[in-house]
Write a protein that holds these residues in place. Structure first.
Motif, mmCIF file in Angstrom:
data_model
loop_
_atom_site.group_PDB
_atom_site.id
_atom_site.type_symbol
_atom_site.label_atom_id
_atom_site.label_comp_id
_atom_site.label_asym_id
_atom_site.label_seq_id
_atom_site.Cartn_x
_atom_site.Cartn_y
_atom_site.Cartn_z
ATOM 1 N N CYS B 137 -47.789 73.859 -2.773
ATOM 2 C CA CYS B 137 -47.329 72.642 -2.819
ATOM 3 C C CYS B 137 -48.127 71.685 -2.318
ATOM 4 C CB CYS B 137 -45.870 72.550 -2.183
ATOM 5 S SG CYS B 137 -44.654 73.253 -2.950
ATOM 6 N N SER B 138 -48.921 72.119 -1.168
ATOM 7 C CA SER B 138 -49.532 71.080 -0.368
ATOM 8 C C SER B 138 -51.053 70.830 -0.749
ATOM 9 C CB SER B 138 -49.734 71.478 1.192
ATOM 10 O OG SER B 138 -50.385 72.504 1.370
ATOM 11 N N MET B 139 -51.631 71.879 -1.779
ATOM 12 C CA MET B 139 -53.037 71.697 -2.058
ATOM 13 C C MET B 139 -53.137 70.358 -3.053
ATOM 14 S SD MET B 139 -53.438 74.942 -4.359
ATOM 15 C CE MET B 139 -54.475 74.833 -5.625
ATOM 16 N N TRP B 140 -52.401 69.990 -3.813
ATOM 17 C CA TRP B 140 -52.983 69.100 -4.832
ATOM 18 C C TRP B 140 -53.438 67.864 -4.346
ATOM 19 C CZ3 TRP B 140 -53.095 72.222 -8.434
ATOM 20 C CH2 TRP B 140 -52.101 73.275 -8.421
ATOM 21 N N PRO B 141 -52.953 67.179 -3.189
ATOM 22 C CA PRO B 141 -53.634 65.984 -2.649
ATOM 23 C C PRO B 141 -55.275 66.193 -2.390
ATOM 24 C CG PRO B 141 -51.603 66.132 -1.689
ATOM 25 C CD PRO B 141 -51.768 67.227 -2.399
ATOM 26 N N THR B 142 -55.436 67.459 -1.852
ATOM 27 C CA THR B 142 -56.905 67.734 -1.514
ATOM 28 C C THR B 142 -57.532 67.954 -2.714
ATOM 29 O OG1 THR B 142 -56.071 68.895 0.576
ATOM 30 C CG2 THR B 142 -58.195 69.619 -0.481
ATOM 31 N N VAL B 143 -56.983 68.711 -3.700
ATOM 32 C CA VAL B 143 -57.560 68.828 -5.078
ATOM 33 C C VAL B 143 -58.053 67.453 -5.540
ATOM 34 C CG1 VAL B 143 -57.565 69.826 -7.508
ATOM 35 C CG2 VAL B 143 -56.600 71.064 -5.599
ATOM 36 N N ILE B 144 -57.168 66.571 -5.838
ATOM 37 C CA ILE B 144 -57.187 65.503 -6.503
ATOM 38 C C ILE B 144 -58.365 64.460 -5.629
ATOM 39 C CG2 ILE B 144 -56.076 63.209 -7.367
ATOM 40 C CD1 ILE B 144 -53.633 65.349 -8.102
ATOM 41 N N ASN B 145 -57.974 64.347 -4.351
ATOM 42 C CA ASN B 145 -58.770 63.566 -3.481
ATOM 43 C C ASN B 145 -60.444 63.904 -3.804
ATOM 44 O OD1 ASN B 145 -57.866 61.073 -2.061
ATOM 45 N ND2 ASN B 145 -56.281 62.496 -2.224
ATOM 46 N N THR B 146 -60.650 65.178 -3.594
ATOM 47 C CA THR B 146 -61.940 65.674 -3.499
ATOM 48 C C THR B 146 -62.569 65.673 -5.041
ATOM 49 O OG1 THR B 146 -61.084 67.590 -2.245
ATOM 50 C CG2 THR B 146 -63.439 67.713 -3.057
ATOM 51 N N ALA B 147 -61.621 65.542 -5.944
ATOM 52 C CA ALA B 147 -62.307 65.560 -7.364
ATOM 53 C C ALA B 147 -62.593 64.039 -7.584
ATOM 54 C CB ALA B 147 -61.366 65.828 -8.457
ATOM 55 N N SER B 148 -61.855 63.175 -6.911
ATOM 56 C CA SER B 148 -62.313 61.743 -7.088
ATOM 57 C C SER B 148 -63.296 61.362 -6.292
ATOM 58 C CB SER B 148 -60.981 60.747 -7.012
ATOM 59 O OG SER B 148 -60.807 60.583 -5.475
ATOM 60 N N GLY B 149 -63.460 62.056 -5.104
ATOM 61 C CA GLY B 149 -64.648 61.572 -4.221
ATOM 62 C C GLY B 149 -65.952 61.954 -4.803
ATOM 63 N N VAL B 150 -65.845 63.225 -5.381
ATOM 64 C CA VAL B 150 -67.106 63.906 -6.217
ATOM 65 C C VAL B 150 -67.568 62.871 -7.165
ATOM 66 C CG1 VAL B 150 -68.149 65.531 -7.421
ATOM 67 C CG2 VAL B 150 -66.770 66.018 -5.530
ATOM 68 N N ARG B 151 -66.424 62.334 -8.122
ATOM 69 C CA ARG B 151 -66.683 61.508 -9.118
ATOM 70 C C ARG B 151 -67.342 60.104 -8.600
ATOM 71 N NH1 ARG B 151 -62.384 64.006 -12.046
ATOM 72 N NH2 ARG B 151 -60.909 63.007 -11.003
ATOM 73 N N SER B 152 -66.788 59.647 -7.622
ATOM 74 C CA SER B 152 -67.335 58.179 -6.944
ATOM 75 C C SER B 152 -68.375 58.485 -6.181
ATOM 76 C CB SER B 152 -66.171 57.505 -6.357
ATOM 77 O OG SER B 152 -65.478 58.425 -5.413
ATOM 78 N N ILE B 153 -69.455 59.567 -6.105
ATOM 79 C CA ILE B 153 -70.546 59.464 -5.354
ATOM 80 C C ILE B 153 -71.522 58.516 -5.835
ATOM 81 C CG2 ILE B 153 -72.635 60.812 -4.672
ATOM 82 C CD1 ILE B 153 -70.872 63.443 -4.708
ATOM 83 N N PRO B 154 -72.043 57.504 -5.383
ATOM 84 C CA PRO B 154 -73.094 56.594 -5.941
ATOM 85 C C PRO B 154 -74.089 57.061 -6.602
ATOM 86 C CG PRO B 154 -72.423 56.007 -3.694
ATOM 87 C CD PRO B 154 -71.655 57.420 -3.811
ATOM 88 N N GLN B 155 -74.441 56.503 -7.784
ATOM 89 C CA GLN B 155 -75.527 57.032 -8.519
ATOM 90 C C GLN B 155 -76.695 56.971 -7.748
ATOM 91 O OE1 GLN B 155 -75.237 58.341 -11.721
ATOM 92 N NE2 GLN B 155 -77.483 58.771 -11.649
ATOM 93 N N ASP B 156 -76.909 56.107 -6.937
ATOM 94 C CA ASP B 156 -78.056 55.998 -5.939
ATOM 95 C C ASP B 156 -78.281 57.219 -5.410
ATOM 96 O OD1 ASP B 156 -78.356 53.399 -6.653
ATOM 97 O OD2 ASP B 156 -77.822 52.562 -4.594
#
Lengths: 260, 255
Positions: B137-156
């Motif tokens: 039950c508790s892993m989903w926020p970690t999964v979703i936040n990590t994924a969005s964090g990776v996707r928003s790594i600046p192109q620089d």
């Protein structure tokens, strides 16, 4: 030698660059001057292999470019230092990538040597956020030269700096180029005609986008070392400036001048 | 200093007001609801000797909370050990994202009460079933936040990694991980909050010692004031956990 043949790039239906022909000879310093949003950075990204062109081709020493060119280094306009690493670590990481066979001590020594060279010997432990814009760009320049590149790409390296810092760092860059471990073939993008004249062997002008293209190159036949205050008045410089502005429509020239 | 004192006195007034409403409710409309005073008197033993063990289900409130916390810690660690790598995979690979995102969106809103019986069937014991439920039950926020964090790594930064010719491992440790760390911790914080919510349900259903188990047992023994004791304990512990994670998160963001 860097060679662009008929290179072009579009984003969707918007054509940014069209039919670019550009050659930088071994050991030469070539600049491309263009106004903001004219596609200058796109041009550089294509030339260094970070961005594939839609049309035409890019080759370095006769080899077609597919990824960031081997033996190349780049200085970005916004420094692009990793904010979570101290200055020295930013440089060391580059050295490790370029010389994987060296020992850890050699990596560290090389990083320190180049940090000293840009006059930041005592600031190695500081994070980028603790450094001024000028100091950050010095670190970025040290990071680029520390890999002993044979090719150097400069993307408006001083664009984000104030005029005084800019003038100092231009001289530093000229010095670094002349003292580099091996001859460096350099392609610089800038919005300042004077900066281009000060540092380059040849200068191209990039017309205003969309669909920007390059002018014929103008050779800068002023002997080195060149002083910034001399460049402003030197007759040869005046002539070069006139020739760079001439082929472009008046409107473009005025814009380049304003942002220089 | 003075403004801080004022702020604190406001908080105190708020708490007193809530207690007043509570006392009023218990004396006027809900006679089964123990008053604050009665709650205190019947819970005093559990609060004043919080670490004492008198029997399996008769222990000081801190000791009970500690059982729950240990269980939460295990489940939470399991959750982030699965959730963070999964998040990195989802964030870095569009194919992987397209493949598994719908499944995740369906699994995410499932209540712990629904997972627990499945855990009991699979593991046949209450402890692993509880951990299974907490983790799931508790892993989903970690999964979703990590994924969005990776996707928003600046192109620089991605360009820097390419230009510096970093190896896969170095790229991960020097660029990806530090760039996503703030997102990762936001995920951890939310996950920990959910884990603490789940523990009560899990203990209630499995009857294991802990705040939730104690709560359910006292409900069955008709000692209602202890239910209130448990509710307050759950709230306070949850608040402290969230604050601690928030402090860790703030430290990371300031780097």
């Amino acid at each position: 030698m860097i060679e662009l043949t008929g290179a072009g790039k579009s984003y969707g239906s918007r054509c940014v660059l069209r039919g670019l022909n550009l050659a930088v000879n071994e050991g030469e310093f070539v600049s491309v001057v263009g106004s903001s949003a004219s596609g200058k950075t796109t041009l550089l990204m294509i030339a260094c292999g970070l961005l594939p062109p839609d049309a035409g081709s890019v080759s370095i020493s006769g080899q077609p470019v597919t990824d960031f060119a081997p033996g190349a280094a780049i200085v970005f306009q916004n420094y692009s230092l990793l904010p979570w690493l101290p200055a020295i670590e930013n440089i060391r990481l580059a050295v490790e990538g370029a010389f994987p066979l060296w020992t850890a001590a050699q990596h560290r020594d090389q990083a320190e040597k180049y940090l000293h060279m840009v006059g930041l010997g005592t600031a190695g432990a500081k994070r980028p956020s603790e450094l001024s814009g000028g100091m950050r760009q010095r670190v970025a320049i040290a990071r680029a030269f520390a890999v002993e590149p044979s090719l150097l790409f400069l993307d408006e390296p001083f664009g984000a700096l104030d005029a005084l810092t800019r003038a100092t760092l231009q001289q530093e860059l000229a010095r670094m180029c002349s003292e580099a471990a091996r001859p460096v073939t350099t392609l610089m993008i800038t919005n300042s005609v004077d900066e281009a004249i000060l540092l380059s062997d040849r200068v191209f002008a990039l017309s205003r986008g969309p669909g920007a293209s390059l002018s014929d190159p103008v050779a800068v036949d002023i002997p080195r070392p060149r002083a910034a205050n001399m460049i402003m008045r030197e007759e040869a410089a005046v002539r070069i400036r006139a020739r760079l502005f001439n082929p472009a429509p008046v409107e473009v020239a005025a814009h380049v001048h304003a942002s220089a | 200093m003075k403004s801080r004192l004022v702020a604190m006195s406001y908080s105190l007034v708020g708490v007193l007001l809530v207690c007043g409403v509570w006392a009023l409710l218990s004396s006027v409309v809900a006679p089964d609801l123990p008053s604050p005073l009665k709650t205190w008197e019947e819970s005093r033993l559990y609060i004043l000797s919080p670490w004492e063990k008198r029997g399996e289900m008769d222990q000081g409130i801190l000791r009970m909370a500690a059982y729950s916390l240990v269980r939460v810690a295990k489940g939470f660690l399991l959750a982030i050990m699965i959730g963070a790598p999964l998040g990195f995979l989802l964030g870095s690979s569009p194919v992987f994202h397209r493949m598994f995102d719908p499944t995740i969106q369906v699994l995410r809103p499932i209540s712990p009460l629904a997972w627990l019986p499945l855990g009991l069937i699979l593991f046949r014991q209450s402890e692993p079933a509880a951990l299974f439920t907490i983790a799931l039950c508790s892993m989903w926020p970690t999964v979703i936040n990590t994924a969005s964090g990776v996707r928003s790594i600046p192109q620089d930064y991605l360009n820097v990694a390419r230009v510096l010719r970093l190896s896969r491992w170095k790229k991960f440790t020097n660029v990806w991980l530090p760039a996503t760390l703030p997102y990762l911790f936001t995920g951890f914080r939310l996950s920990l909050g959910i884990a603490w919510l789940v523990i009560v349900a899990a203990e209630m259903l499995t009857g294991t010692p802990g705040v939730g188990g104690f709560l359910w047992q006292e409900y069955n023994s008709l000692i209602y004031s202890h239910i209130l004791l448990c509710i307050l304990t759950i709230g306070i512990v949850g608040f402290v956990l969230d604050r601690l994670m928030g402090m860790a998160e703030a430290r990371l963001r300031s780097v």
